[in-house]
Write a protein that holds these residues in place. Structure first.
Motif: not given
Length: 343
Positions: A137-166
Motif C-alpha cells: 500500500l506504500g506504508v513504511t513504518m508502524y508506530l508499534a508495538p506497545i512494550m509498556d507493562v501496565v499493571t494499574g489504572g491507565n486510561p491512556w493505554l487501556k485496551g492497547r497493551t499486550i500483557s501485564p507480564l513483562p
C-alpha cells in the motif's frame, strides 16, 4: 500559532531542509495536499496517516472510513501525496491491540488471545503477512508495538497493551518486530521507558508517572528485548517519569533519552510522542517543546499536521542558525530520519 512562529526571517537552506526532515506530522483525513506537498518539497521525509480522536478512543476505525476507504484508494492517495517520490516515511498506528489504522485493508494481526497461545514463529509469520500487504500500500513504518507493562489504572493505554507480564510483552512484541521488519516495515517500539500506571491521558492532562525507579527499570526490560530483536526505532513517552526527571516529559528529557542511548545501548531512530500533548508541553510553546526534544536527543518529532507546519519548521531552522539549538544536533537528527526513510 504563537507569535514566534510568525516572525519569519531568512534562514540557511540546509538548516531549513533539516528542520523539515525532523517532523512527523499526523493527519486524520486525506484533505491534506495543500500542507503535505510543500512540506515534502522543502525537505520533509515523514507523514503519519492517522485516525480521528473518536477512532482513537474507540480503538477501531469508523464505519464511514471502513465503507469509503479501500486498499486501492489508500495506495492511490499516498501516490498522489508523495508524487511517486521515494525516501518518504509513511507511518501508521498498527498495534497488536487497540489502534489498527489499516483495519480492513490488510490481513489481520493476531488477536492478543491468539498471540498468547501461538509460538513465536507463528506470531512473526502473521505479522509478516500483515506488514507485507501494508508495504504494498506504500506504508513504511508502524508506530508499534506497545512494550509498556501496565499493571494499574491507565486510561491512556487501556485496551492497547499486550500483557501485564513483562516476559509475555517481550516475547510477543519481539516477534512482532521481527515479522514486520522482515516485510520492510520499520517498527517503532513504544513508549520508553514504559508507563505501568497513569491517572489520566497525557494527551489531554498534564500527568506524570510516579512509579519508583526500581520498578521503572524492571518494566523497561521489555525495551531491551525490543532492541535485541533489532527494532529500528523507539518512541519515548509523552509524560514525565519522575524517578528519572522530575521536570520534563520523557520524550524531551535528556536524562530519559540518555538512559535509552547509554543505559540500553540503543543506536537507532528516537521518535517523540505527541509534542503538543499537555503532559509533554508542560506550559511550553510548541516551538520550545520541539527545540527541547531535539536538544535532548530525539530525532523525529510527532506533531499534529496543519497550516502551522511551515512556520514551525522555519522557526526551528532559525533557532539552529542563531545557536539556540546546536545545528549539528539538528543535522544529526535529520540524517537519522533520512537514513530510515531511504531503506
Amino acid at each position: 500559532m504563537e507569535s514566534a512562529l510568525r516572525k519569519a526571517k531568512p534562514v540557511n537552506s540546509d538548516l531549513l531542509q533539516d528542520a523539515h526532515a525532523v517532523f512527523l506530522p499526523a493527519f486524520d483525513n486525506w484533505d491534506i495536499d495543500a500542507v503535505v506537498t510543500p512540506f515534502l518539497a522543502k525537505g520533509g521525509r515523514s507523514i503519519l496517516v492517522g485516525e480521528s480522536r473518536a477512532e482513537y478512543l474507540a480503538r477501531r476505525m469508523s464505519d464511514e472510513r471502513r465503507r469509503t476507504e479501500s486498499a486501492a484508494f489508500f495506495r492511490d492517495r499516498l501516490d498522489r501525496l508523495t508524487g511517486g517520490r521515494g525516501g518518504v516515511i509513511i507511518a501508521v498506528d498498527e498495534e497488536l491491540a487497540g489502534i489498527r489504522r489499516l483495519e480492513g485493508l490488510v490481513p489481520d494481526l493476531p488477536t492478543l488471545e491468539e498471540a498468547t497461545t501461538m509460538a513465536d514463529r507463528e506470531i512473526e509469520e502473521r505479522c509478516y503477512e500483515n506488514a507485507r500487504a501494508a508495504r504494498a500500500l506504500g506504508v513504511t513504518m508502524y508506530l508499534a508495538p506497545i512494550m509498556d507493562v501496565v499493571t494499574g489504572g491507565n486510561p491512556w493505554l487501556k485496551g492497547r497493551t499486550i500483557s501485564p507480564l513483562p516476559a509475555e510483552v517481550a516475547r510477543i512484541g519481539s516477534a512482532y518486530i521481527r515479522g514486520v521488519q522482515r516485510a520492510g516495515i520499520t517498527a517503532v517500539a513504544k513508549h520508553f521507558p514504559g508507563y505501568d500506571r497513569l491517572d489520566a491521558d497525557p494527551a489531554i492532562t498534564d500527568v506524570s508517572l510516579s512509579t519508583p525507579m526500581d520498578t521503572v527499570m524492571e518494566n523497561a526490560r521489555t525495551f531491551s528485548a525490543a532492541i535485541a530483536a533489532a527494532t529500528a526505532a523507539v518512541m519515548v513517552g509523552p509524560a514525565p517519569v519522575l524517578a528519572v526527571d522530575g521536570e520534563n516529559a520523557a520524550c524531551v528529557s535528556p536524562a530519559v533519552i540518555g538512559l535509552l542511548r547509554t543505559g540500553f545501548g540503543f543506536g537507532g531512530l528516537i521518535v517523540s510522542d505527541d509534542l503538543d500533548a499537555p503532559a509533554t508541553m508542560r506550559g511550553r510553546s510548541v516551538l520550545d517543546t520541539a527545540l527541547a526534544g531535539l536538544a535532548a536527543g530525539a530525532d523525529l518529532l510527532l506533531i499534529a499536521g496543519g497550516p502551522h507546519l511551515s512556520s514551525l519548521c522555519h522557526a526551528v531552522a532559525q533557532a539552529a542558525g542563531e545557536g539556540r539549538l546546536p545545528p549539528e544536533r539538528l543535522s544529526e537528527a535529520a540524517e537519522r530520519v533520512r537514513a530510515v526513510a531511504a531503506r
